[in-house]
Design a protein around this motif. Structure first.
Motif, short mmCIF file in Angstrom:
data_model
loop_
_atom_site.label_atom_id
_atom_site.label_comp_id
_atom_site.label_asym_id
_atom_site.label_seq_id
_atom_site.Cartn_x
_atom_site.Cartn_y
_atom_site.Cartn_z
N ARG A 116 23.47 68.53 9.23
CA ARG A 116 22.44 69.28 9.91
C ARG A 116 23.08 70.44 10.67
NH1 ARG A 116 21.47 63.81 10.80
NH2 ARG A 116 19.51 63.03 9.94
N LYS A 117 22.29 71.46 10.90
CA LYS A 117 22.81 72.65 11.57
C LYS A 117 23.36 72.33 12.96
CE LYS A 117 19.68 75.56 12.66
NZ LYS A 117 18.62 76.58 12.52
N SER A 118 22.64 71.52 13.73
CA SER A 118 23.09 71.19 15.09
C SER A 118 24.40 70.41 15.07
CB SER A 118 22.02 70.39 15.83
OG SER A 118 21.73 69.18 15.14
N GLU A 119 24.55 69.52 14.09
CA GLU A 119 25.77 68.72 13.98
C GLU A 119 26.98 69.62 13.69
OE1 GLU A 119 23.30 64.89 12.17
OE2 GLU A 119 24.53 66.15 10.86
N MET A 120 26.74 70.63 12.89
CA MET A 120 27.82 71.53 12.52
C MET A 120 28.18 72.47 13.68
SD MET A 120 28.06 73.97 9.21
CE MET A 120 26.57 74.85 9.69
N LEU A 121 27.18 73.04 14.32
CA LEU A 121 27.44 74.02 15.37
C LEU A 121 28.06 73.39 16.62
CD1 LEU A 121 24.36 76.40 15.15
CD2 LEU A 121 26.60 76.59 14.08
N ASN A 122 27.85 72.09 16.81
CA ASN A 122 28.44 71.41 17.97
C ASN A 122 29.88 70.96 17.72
OD1 ASN A 122 26.34 71.49 19.91
ND2 ASN A 122 25.22 69.92 18.78
N ALA A 123 30.42 71.28 16.56
CA ALA A 123 31.77 70.86 16.22
C ALA A 123 32.80 71.46 17.18
CB ALA A 123 32.11 71.26 14.78
N LYS A 124 33.71 70.61 17.64
CA LYS A 124 34.84 71.05 18.46
C LYS A 124 36.13 70.73 17.71
CE LYS A 124 32.72 70.54 23.04
NZ LYS A 124 32.85 69.90 24.37
N TRP A 125 37.17 71.44 18.07
CA TRP A 125 38.44 71.21 17.37
C TRP A 125 39.00 69.82 17.61
CZ3 TRP A 125 39.25 73.91 13.40
CH2 TRP A 125 38.78 75.21 13.33
N GLU A 126 38.62 69.21 18.73
CA GLU A 126 39.07 67.84 19.00
C GLU A 126 38.44 66.85 18.03
OE1 GLU A 126 36.31 66.15 22.50
OE2 GLU A 126 37.24 68.07 22.99
N HIS A 127 37.37 67.27 17.34
CA HIS A 127 36.70 66.40 16.37
C HIS A 127 37.34 66.48 14.98
CE1 HIS A 127 32.89 67.28 18.97
NE2 HIS A 127 33.67 66.38 19.53
N ILE A 128 38.16 67.49 14.75
CA ILE A 128 38.71 67.74 13.42
C ILE A 128 40.10 67.11 13.30
CG2 ILE A 128 39.23 69.49 11.68
CD1 ILE A 128 36.29 69.42 12.62
N ASP A 129 40.22 66.14 12.43
CA ASP A 129 41.51 65.48 12.20
C ASP A 129 42.04 65.93 10.84
OD1 ASP A 129 43.63 63.76 11.68
OD2 ASP A 129 42.67 62.03 12.64
N THR A 151 24.87 62.69 16.66
CA THR A 151 24.14 63.33 15.58
C THR A 151 22.73 63.65 16.01
OG1 THR A 151 23.53 61.17 14.69
CG2 THR A 151 25.54 62.18 13.85
N LYS A 152 21.85 63.85 15.06
CA LYS A 152 20.49 64.34 15.21
C LYS A 152 19.91 64.26 16.60
CE LYS A 152 15.91 64.00 13.11
NZ LYS A 152 15.07 63.29 12.13
N ASN A 153 19.84 63.07 17.19
CA ASN A 153 19.25 62.91 18.51
C ASN A 153 20.31 63.20 19.56
OD1 ASN A 153 18.06 62.16 20.87
ND2 ASN A 153 17.28 60.21 20.12
N THR A 154 20.36 64.44 20.08
CA THR A 154 21.41 64.86 20.99
C THR A 154 21.23 64.32 22.40
OG1 THR A 154 20.21 66.91 21.42
CG2 THR A 154 21.92 66.97 19.75
N THR A 155 20.15 63.58 22.64
CA THR A 155 20.00 62.97 23.95
C THR A 155 20.65 61.60 24.01
OG1 THR A 155 17.88 62.00 23.28
CG2 THR A 155 17.80 64.15 24.34
N GLY A 156 21.25 61.18 22.91
CA GLY A 156 21.93 59.89 22.91
C GLY A 156 21.01 58.72 22.74
N GLY A 157 19.83 58.97 22.14
CA GLY A 157 18.86 57.90 21.97
C GLY A 157 19.19 56.99 20.81
N LYS A 158 18.21 56.18 20.41
CA LYS A 158 18.47 55.15 19.41
C LYS A 158 18.76 55.73 18.04
CE LYS A 158 13.58 54.46 18.26
NZ LYS A 158 12.48 53.48 18.20
N ASN A 159 18.31 56.98 17.78
CA ASN A 159 18.57 57.60 16.48
C ASN A 159 19.90 58.35 16.44
OD1 ASN A 159 16.12 56.74 15.37
ND2 ASN A 159 15.02 58.42 16.34
N SER A 160 20.63 58.29 17.52
CA SER A 160 21.90 59.00 17.58
C SER A 160 23.03 58.08 17.14
CB SER A 160 22.16 59.48 19.01
OG SER A 160 23.41 60.10 19.11
N ARG A 161 23.69 58.45 16.00
CA ARG A 161 24.74 57.61 15.46
C ARG A 161 25.97 58.46 15.16
NH1 ARG A 161 20.34 56.82 12.57
NH2 ARG A 161 21.23 57.88 10.77
N PRO A 162 27.12 58.09 15.68
CA PRO A 162 28.34 58.81 15.30
C PRO A 162 28.55 58.71 13.80
CG PRO A 162 28.73 57.34 17.16
CD PRO A 162 27.38 56.99 16.62
N MET A 163 29.19 59.72 13.24
CA MET A 163 29.44 59.67 11.81
C MET A 163 30.76 60.38 11.50
SD MET A 163 26.90 62.55 10.11
CE MET A 163 27.67 62.35 8.50
#
Length: 418
Positions: free
Chosen positions: A248-261, A272-284
Motif C-alpha cells: 500500500r502507498k502508506s506502507e511504502m511512504l512510511n519506510a525508514k532506513w532502520e526498516h531495511i535489512d 500496516t494499513k491501520n496506522t493507529t495501531g488497531g486490530k487490523n494493524s499487523r507487522p509484515m
C-alpha cells in the motif's frame, strides 16, 4: 469514613488538609464566609464552591481546586462573587459570559492547533496526515475566522475545494476532520452547533469497489512514460516499487532506513494499513528481490543520512501521499492508458501473479491480507522461502516488460550506486 456532618466546618488550611475521602462525596463549609464550602469527592479530590441566592433562585459556581487555591485565595474569589450578587449580577452567568466572549475571539486556527495537540496527537500513532489537512486545506480558507462565525457555507467551501481538485476521498477526510474538530468545540461550549452535520458524507465521497488491473501493454506504456518524464527520480522509483512489492502507498511512504535489512534482504514494515495501531494493524515483511535491493541502494545515495527512505521537504520528514499521486498523474497524462490509481498497482500485481500460477496463499501474505474462515484461524504460515523465490520471479517478469524500453533510466541507476 462516612460523609461529614452538617455542623462540620473549617477555618484553616490545616483543617482542610485533614479532610479525608469517604465512600460518598461530601461538603464542608467555611466558618467565616457564608456560602463558601469545599467538596471532597470519593477520589479525594477537593474543589471550592460558592453557593448563593439571586432573584429567589439558588445557584453555585466552582471556584477552583484545592490545594491549587488555598483558603485565603478561595475566600477572595468568594468575596468578589458575593459583591456581584449584591449588585444583582449572577456570578454563574458572568462566568459563562466571559467564557463565551473568549470563545468568540478564538479563531479556527487557534482552536485547531489546540485540538491537534490535545486530541489528535494523543489519539493517533501517525497524526501527520491530519496536520497536513489542517495546514494545507483548512487553515488557508477559514483559519482566521472566528469559531462562532463558521457557517455551513464555510465548511462546504473547504470540503469542495478538495473535491473540485479531483480528490474525493481526501475531501471526505477533510469533512471528517472538520466534523470531529467542531464536535469537540461544541462539547467545550465554544460553538452552539456543528455546521458539518448538515453535509452528509455520501454527498462528498461514495466508495466504489474497484476492479482495475493494468494489462501488460499498459504497464509497459505507463512505466516507459514515467521513467522518461521529468518526475523527480525517487518518485519514479517509488511508483516502480509499488508494482514490485504489492505494498500500500502508506506502507511504502512510511519506510525508514532502520526498516531495511540489506544483509537479510528483508524490508520490515512495523505498522500496516491501520496506522493507529488497531486490530487490523499487523507487522509484515517484504522479501526483497535483486531489483528491489538495487532500487533501495540508489534511494540511499539520494536520501543520505535522512531517516525516511522517501525524503520530504524538511529534514526528518517523508513525502506526502499527494506528491506520489501527482507524479502518477503527470506520467499518466503522457500516455493513452485509461485512468488508474496507485492502489490499482497492487491489484495488477496480484492479478498477474495469480494468472501466472504463483502460490495463492503466498500472494495473500505479500498483500498482508487475512485468510477468512477457520482456515485463517489456523494458517499462520509466513511462506518465507516461497515468497522469496516468488518475489524474485515477479521482479524478473516486470523487468522483462519494462527494462528494454528504459535502458537509459536503469543504466543511470547502476552508475549512481557503482
Amino acid at each position: 469514613m462516612t460523609a461529614a456532618s452538617k455542623d462540620q466546618s473549617f477555618n484553616s488550611d490545616r483543617e482542610i488538609n485533614a479532610l479525608k475521602a469517604s465512600d460518598k462525596r461530601y461538603t464542608v463549609k467555611d466558618k467565616s464566609r457564608r456560602g463558601l464550602f469545599i467538596e471532597v469527592k470519593e477520589s479525594g479530590l477537593k474543589s471550592w464552591h460558592y453557593r448563593y441566592t439571586i432573584d429567589g433562585k439558588q445557584e453555585r459556581i466552582v471556584l477552583g481546586q484545592y490545594p491549587d487555591l488555598k483558603l485565603k485565595d478561595a475566600r477572595e474569589l468568594r468575596d468578589a462573587a458575593a459583591l456581584l450578587v449584591a449588585k444583582g449580577i449572577s456570578p454563574q452567568q458572568e462566568k459563562r459570559s466571559r467564557r463565551e466572549k473568549k470563545a468568540a475571539g478564538e479563531t479556527v486556527k487557534e482552536f485547531g492547533d489546540k485540538y491537534y495537540q490535545g486530541v489528535i496527537s494523543k489519539d493517533r500513532a501517525n497524526p501527520i496526515t491530519m496536520k497536513r489537512l489542517l495546514d494545507n486545506d483548512i487553515y488557508p480558507l477559514i483559519g482566521d475566522k472566528r469559531l462562532t462565525d463558521i457557517t455551513q457555507a464555510d465548511a462546504v467551501a473547504v470540503i469542495w475545494r478538495k473535491k473540485d481538485q479531483g480528490y474525493d476521498a481526501a475531501a471526505n477526510q477533510v469533512r471528517g476532520l472538520l466534523k470531529r474538530m467542531f464536535d469537540y468545540a461544541v462539547t467545550k461550549n465554544l460553538m452552539t452547533f456543528n455546521p458539518v452535520l448538515s453535509i452528509p458524507s455520501r454527498h462528498v465521497f461514495k466508495y466504489v469497489e474497484r476492479d482495475r488491473a493494468l494489462s501488460l501493454n499498459e504497464i509497459r506504456e505507463f512505466y516507459t512514460a514515467l521513467l522518461d518524464s521529468r518526475v523527480y527520480r525517487p518518485r519514479k522509483l517509488a511508483l516502480l516499487l509499488s508494482l514490485l512489492t504489492l505494498l500500500r502507498k502508506s506502507e511504502m511512504l512510511n519506510a525508514k532506513w532502520e526498516h531495511i535489512d540489506f544483509e537479510q534482504r528483508i524490508w520490515h514494515i512495523p505498522v500496516t494499513k491501520n496506522t493507529t495501531g488497531g486490530k487490523n494493524s499487523r507487522p509484515m515483511m517484504v522479501f526483497m528481490s535483486d531489483q528491489v535491493i538495487e532500487i533501495f541502494k540508489e534511494l540511499k545515495t539520494i536520501a543520505g543520512n535522512e531517516p525516511y527512505v522517501f525524503v520530504g521537504r524538511q529534514s526528518g520528514t517523508r513525502i506526502a501521499h499527494n506528491v506520489l499521486n501527482s507524479a502518477q498523474k503527470t506520467a499518466l497524462a503522457l500516455t493513452n492508458v485509461p485512468h488508474f490509481t496507485i492502489h490499482d498497482l497492487r491489484r495488477t500485481a496480484s492479478t498477474l501473479m495469480n494468472e501466472k500460477g504463483f502460490h495463492a496463499d503466498a500472494i495473500e501474505a505479500c498483500l498482508n491480507h487475512t485468510t477468512k474462515g477457520m482456515r485463517g484461524v489456523y494458517n499462520k504460515a509466513v511462506y518465507a522461502d516461497i515468497r522469496t523465490a516468488m518475489m524474485q520471479e515477479w521482479s524478473n517478469y516486470v523487468h522483462s516488460i519494462i527494462y528494454e524500453p528504459n535502458l537509459i533510466f536503469f543504466n543511470a541507476g547502476q552508475q549512481r550506486i557503482a
